[in-house]
Design a protein around this motif. Structure first.
Motif, PDB file in Angstrom:
ATOM      1  N   ARG A 186       0.884  -1.256  -0.167  1.00 56.43           N
ATOM      2  CA  ARG A 186      -0.102  -0.131  -0.193  1.00 56.43           C
ATOM      3  C   ARG A 186       1.149   1.640   0.241  1.00 56.43           C
ATOM      4  O   ARG A 186       1.663   1.331   0.969  1.00 56.43           O
ATOM      5  CB  ARG A 186      -0.644   0.465   1.363  1.00 56.43           C
ATOM      6  CG  ARG A 186      -2.306   0.712   1.295  1.00 56.43           C
ATOM      7  CD  ARG A 186      -2.559   1.671   2.624  1.00 56.43           C
ATOM      8  NE  ARG A 186      -3.014   0.267   2.908  1.00 56.43           N
ATOM      9  CZ  ARG A 186      -4.540  -0.909   3.355  1.00 56.43           C
ATOM     10  NH1 ARG A 186      -5.364  -0.650   2.271  1.00 56.43           N
ATOM     11  NH2 ARG A 186      -4.089  -2.142   4.026  1.00 56.43           N
ATOM     12  N   GLU A 222      -5.189   4.666   1.871  1.00 59.95           N
ATOM     13  CA  GLU A 222      -6.147   3.552   1.416  1.00 59.95           C
ATOM     14  C   GLU A 222      -6.284   2.998   0.073  1.00 59.95           C
ATOM     15  O   GLU A 222      -6.337   1.417   0.948  1.00 59.95           O
ATOM     16  CB  GLU A 222      -8.249   3.917   1.442  1.00 59.95           C
ATOM     17  CG  GLU A 222      -7.596   4.412   3.115  1.00 59.95           C
ATOM     18  CD  GLU A 222      -8.255   4.525   3.986  1.00 59.95           C
ATOM     19  OE1 GLU A 222      -9.186   3.643   3.607  1.00 59.95           O
ATOM     20  OE2 GLU A 222      -7.259   4.511   4.866  1.00 59.95           O
ATOM     21  N   ASP A 251      -6.564  -3.388   7.178  1.00 58.55           N
ATOM     22  CA  ASP A 251      -6.116  -2.039   7.246  1.00 58.55           C
ATOM     23  C   ASP A 251      -4.884  -1.895   7.525  1.00 58.55           C
ATOM     24  O   ASP A 251      -3.847  -1.549   7.137  1.00 58.55           O
ATOM     25  CB  ASP A 251      -6.212  -1.405   8.028  1.00 58.55           C
ATOM     26  CG  ASP A 251      -8.266  -0.507   7.704  1.00 58.55           C
ATOM     27  OD1 ASP A 251      -8.375  -1.130   6.639  1.00 58.55           O
ATOM     28  OD2 ASP A 251      -8.714  -0.765   8.527  1.00 58.55           O
ATOM     29  N   ASP A 252      -4.002  -3.534   8.442  1.00 55.69           N
ATOM     30  CA  ASP A 252      -3.050  -3.690   8.823  1.00 55.69           C
ATOM     31  C   ASP A 252      -2.014  -4.188   8.051  1.00 55.69           C
ATOM     32  O   ASP A 252      -1.168  -4.381   7.988  1.00 55.69           O
ATOM     33  CB  ASP A 252      -2.969  -4.387   9.623  1.00 55.69           C
ATOM     34  CG  ASP A 252      -3.688  -5.243   9.705  1.00 55.69           C
ATOM     35  OD1 ASP A 252      -4.103  -5.660   9.293  1.00 55.69           O
ATOM     36  OD2 ASP A 252      -2.797  -6.706  10.311  1.00 55.69           O
ATOM     37  N   HIS A 277      -0.779  -3.796   4.587  1.00 58.63           N
ATOM     38  CA  HIS A 277       0.091  -3.060   4.166  1.00 58.63           C
ATOM     39  C   HIS A 277       1.710  -3.672   2.623  1.00 58.63           C
ATOM     40  O   HIS A 277       1.408  -3.033   1.725  1.00 58.63           O
ATOM     41  CB  HIS A 277       0.807  -1.920   4.809  1.00 58.63           C
ATOM     42  CG  HIS A 277       0.437  -0.890   5.942  1.00 58.63           C
ATOM     43  ND1 HIS A 277      -1.157  -0.275   5.688  1.00 58.63           N
ATOM     44  CD2 HIS A 277       0.411  -0.807   7.123  1.00 58.63           C
ATOM     45  CE1 HIS A 277      -1.340  -0.302   6.614  1.00 58.63           C
ATOM     46  NE2 HIS A 277      -0.263   0.250   7.356  1.00 58.63           N
ATOM     47  N   SER A 299       2.500  -6.010   8.538  1.00 59.04           N
ATOM     48  CA  SER A 299       2.472  -4.221   8.082  1.00 59.04           C
ATOM     49  C   SER A 299       3.194  -3.994   7.954  1.00 59.04           C
ATOM     50  O   SER A 299       3.729  -2.214   7.768  1.00 59.04           O
ATOM     51  CB  SER A 299       2.174  -3.419   9.535  1.00 59.04           C
ATOM     52  OG  SER A 299       2.986  -3.719  10.019  1.00 59.04           O
TER      53      SER A 299
END
Ligand SMILES: [Zn+2]
Length: 262
Positions: A54, A59, A112-113, A115, A189
């Motif tokens: 990411r 986002e 979300d974690d 990455h 992450s």
């Protein structure tokens, strides 16, 4: 010669570095390093399989490899920036493999974690993935993935929207996943952690296949030890040492071919 080739593979290195944030550039360098490391260990699969990250502070922007380049040809500059649908969101002379990005976008979107999402089709990983019992508690290495491991059954080559939902439901909050009859996946992450998780799971798979090939009776690590590890899963995976080993891995890459950071 080396420089000519590297420049040709880059997407105008100076331009990309000048036009992205310092955080994005750092992520690009780490991700390119991860591709080079996978190639260095021989865990790549021609131009197939992918590692995605990411873009920091976004986002739904991601970096992924240009389709058709070997992992050893990946640089910070030639990584392609795409959206959730795999469409380019920054100029690049390269294209990506939208089908290959589907698994990655599903995981990024659900977690979300997550990455960084790393997926491989190594022979030992696929071999273990095909075994009904999956990864066995045969080695100390196996305890790290077994502390935090999910499975997803094989549903065919293409990943349709229904399967995306099943894949992320199967993944839950795990950092390690075995894709049945297909390969291995880790998410984390940081790129460093995703790499170290994969390194350990891949090694555990190699040990399992070797141990089974040896012909002797095998001793499983006792269930109470495994249960203790599983109860402390986050502590265990933190102990995998992404931050400790990563700078040494970058130094190793720089000694052999520093062009990943261009
Ligand atoms: Zn695959």
């Amino acid at each position: 010669m080396q420089n000519d080739m590297t420049n040709d593979l880059n997407n105008s290195a100076a331009t990309v570095k000048d036009n992205v944030s310092a955080a994005e550039w750092q992520m690009r360098v780490d991700l390119a390093a991860c591709y080079r490391l996978i190639a260095m260990y021989g865990w790549d699969d021609l131009v197939f399989t992918h590692i995605s990250a990411r873009v920091p502070d976004t986002e739904d922007e991601f970096l992924i490899n240009p389709y058709g380049l070997f992992f050893e040809e990946i640089t910070a500059s030639n990584l392609v920036k795409v959206n959730q649908a795999g469409e380019k969101v920054a100029p690049s002379k390269y294209d990506i493999n939208p089908a290959g990005f589907t698994i990655h976008s599903a995981v990024h979107n659900a977690r979300d974690d997550a990455h960084c999402v790393l997926h491989l089709n190594t022979s030992d990983g696929v071999a273990v993935s095909a075994q009904t019992e999956g990864l066995l508690p045969l080695s100390q290495q196996s305890l790290f993935p077994l502390s935090n491991l999910a499975y997803h059954d094989y549903e065919g080559v293409a990943l349709n929207p229904d399967e995306k939902a099943r894949l992320v439901a199967d993944l839950g909050d795990a950092n390690f996943m075995i894709l049945r009859n297909h390969g291995l996946l880790t998410c984390a992450s940081t790129v460093a952690d995703a790499f170290l998780f994969m390194y350990i799971m891949q090694r555990a798979c190699e040990v399992q296949i070797k141990a089974q090939s040896g012909g002797g009776n095998l001793t499983h690590i006792p269930p109470q030890i495994l249960a203790g590890i599983q109860a402390a899963s986050k502590e265990v995976t933190r102990g995998a040492g992404g931050d400790i080993a990563w700078p040494a891995l970058l130094r190793k890459l720089r000694r052999t071919d520093p062009s990943f950071a261009e």
